[in-house]
Design an enzyme around this catalytic site. Structure first.
Site, PDB file in Angstrom:
ATOM      1  N   TYR A   1       5.264   2.434  -8.375  1.00 18.41           N
ATOM      2  CA  TYR A   1       5.021   3.503  -7.406  1.00 18.41           C
ATOM      3  C   TYR A   1       6.347   3.962  -6.789  1.00 18.41           C
ATOM      4  CZ  TYR A   1       3.486   5.971  -3.232  1.00 18.41           C
ATOM      5  OH  TYR A   1       3.311   6.919  -2.250  1.00 18.41           O
TER       6      TYR A   1
ATOM      7  N   SER B   1       8.118   9.915  -0.731  1.00 20.24           N
ATOM      8  CA  SER B   1       7.618   8.803   0.081  1.00 20.24           C
ATOM      9  C   SER B   1       8.810   8.048   0.631  1.00 20.24           C
ATOM     10  CB  SER B   1       6.768   7.865  -0.779  1.00 20.24           C
ATOM     11  OG  SER B   1       6.498   6.642  -0.106  1.00 20.24           O
TER      12      SER B   1
END
Length: 267
Positions: free
Chosen positions: A156, A143
């Site tokens: 995250y 990501s």
């Protein structure tokens, strides 16, 4: 590698979002696709809806990526039914937004299990048949948050940084084996990854400029065919890599692009 009717590909997190879009893009190219997610009903529906231009049989493989034995069995089942494994896409992931001091420990553990251990067990299971044959390609979906993590998403971001670091090292370990590796860095994507917590989304996550999952899928497969080590979708995500050499500049750029919530502390 060229993706076509002879390609046998396995995708995790295949029931929705980037995973589903990638499975569809593979199927359009004629590949035989193995679909991994926890829900059997959803996977069966996806498998039935995928195009089969070359008569390929797409295979639903219900499994929890965070469980090593489950992924070993899923990969073994796919290899047995399809005859091999050419492309493995470790995509499954979850996200929970909350300031870390307030975050439910169960959410923390779930993200680490799925995003980190799930990636490791997926790749570990898929490597065996590839290394035995001396060919194949692995995709690890990290990501933009793996390049520069954001407030209210500390855990995250940490899991996605772990994906990035794992893929960086493994790519070098696989030198000379015939197995390639590409890391994908998506920015904001139009998926339902956060629909379970709309009231908890931070101010910096406004959804503007979010790309379609199909764009990530197409960019990923193009990068695989070109043998690229990294792919950034949209391309501006690459700028987050500046954080490693110029964190103050990166903070300033993010404040301008996303508002003060993206970098509230000024050092």
């Amino acid at each position: 590698m060229l993706i076509g009717p002879d390609t046998r590909a396995l995708v995790t997190g295949a029931s929705r979002g980037i995973g589903r879009a990638t499975a569809e893009a593979l199927a359009v190219r004629g590949a035989t696709v193995g679909l991994v997610a926890r829900g059997k009903e959803g996977l069966d529906a996806v498998a039935a809806e995928l195009p089969s231009p070359a008569g390929a049989e797409h295979i639903a493989l219900p499994a929890d990526v965070a469980k090593r034995s489950a992924m070993e069995k899923a990969v073994a089942r796919f290899v047995k039914r399809s005859g091999g494994l050419d492309l493995l896409i470790a995509n499954a992931g979850i996200a929970h937004y909350t300031p870390f001091p307030d975050q439910d420990p169960d959410e923390v553990e779930e993200m680490v299990r799925v995003n980190v251990m799930g990636c490791l067990w997926t790749v570990r299971a898929g490597l065996d048949p590839m290394l035995r044959r001396g060919s194949g390609h692995i995709v690890v979906v990290s990501s933009g948050a793996g390049l520069r993590a954001f407030p209210w998403a500390a855990v995250y971001g940490a899991t996605k940084a772990a994906n990035r670091a794992f893929a960086e090292a493994l790519r070098h370990e696989l030198s000379g084996t015939g197995v390639g590796l590409t890391t994908v860095f998506p920015g904001e994507v139009q998926t339902d990854l956060h629909t379970h917590q709309p009231h908890r989304l931070p101010d910096w996550r406004d959804g503007e400029g979010a790309v379609a999952p199909e764009a990530v899928a197409e960019a990923t497969l193009a990068a695989v065919e070109a043998g690229e080590r990294n792919v950034y979708v949209p391309p501006a995500v690459r700028a987050l890599g500046l954080n490693g050499i110029a964190p103050k500049l990166t903070d300033a750029l993010l404040r301008r692009a996303r508002g003060a919530a993206a970098a509230p502390r000024r050092d």
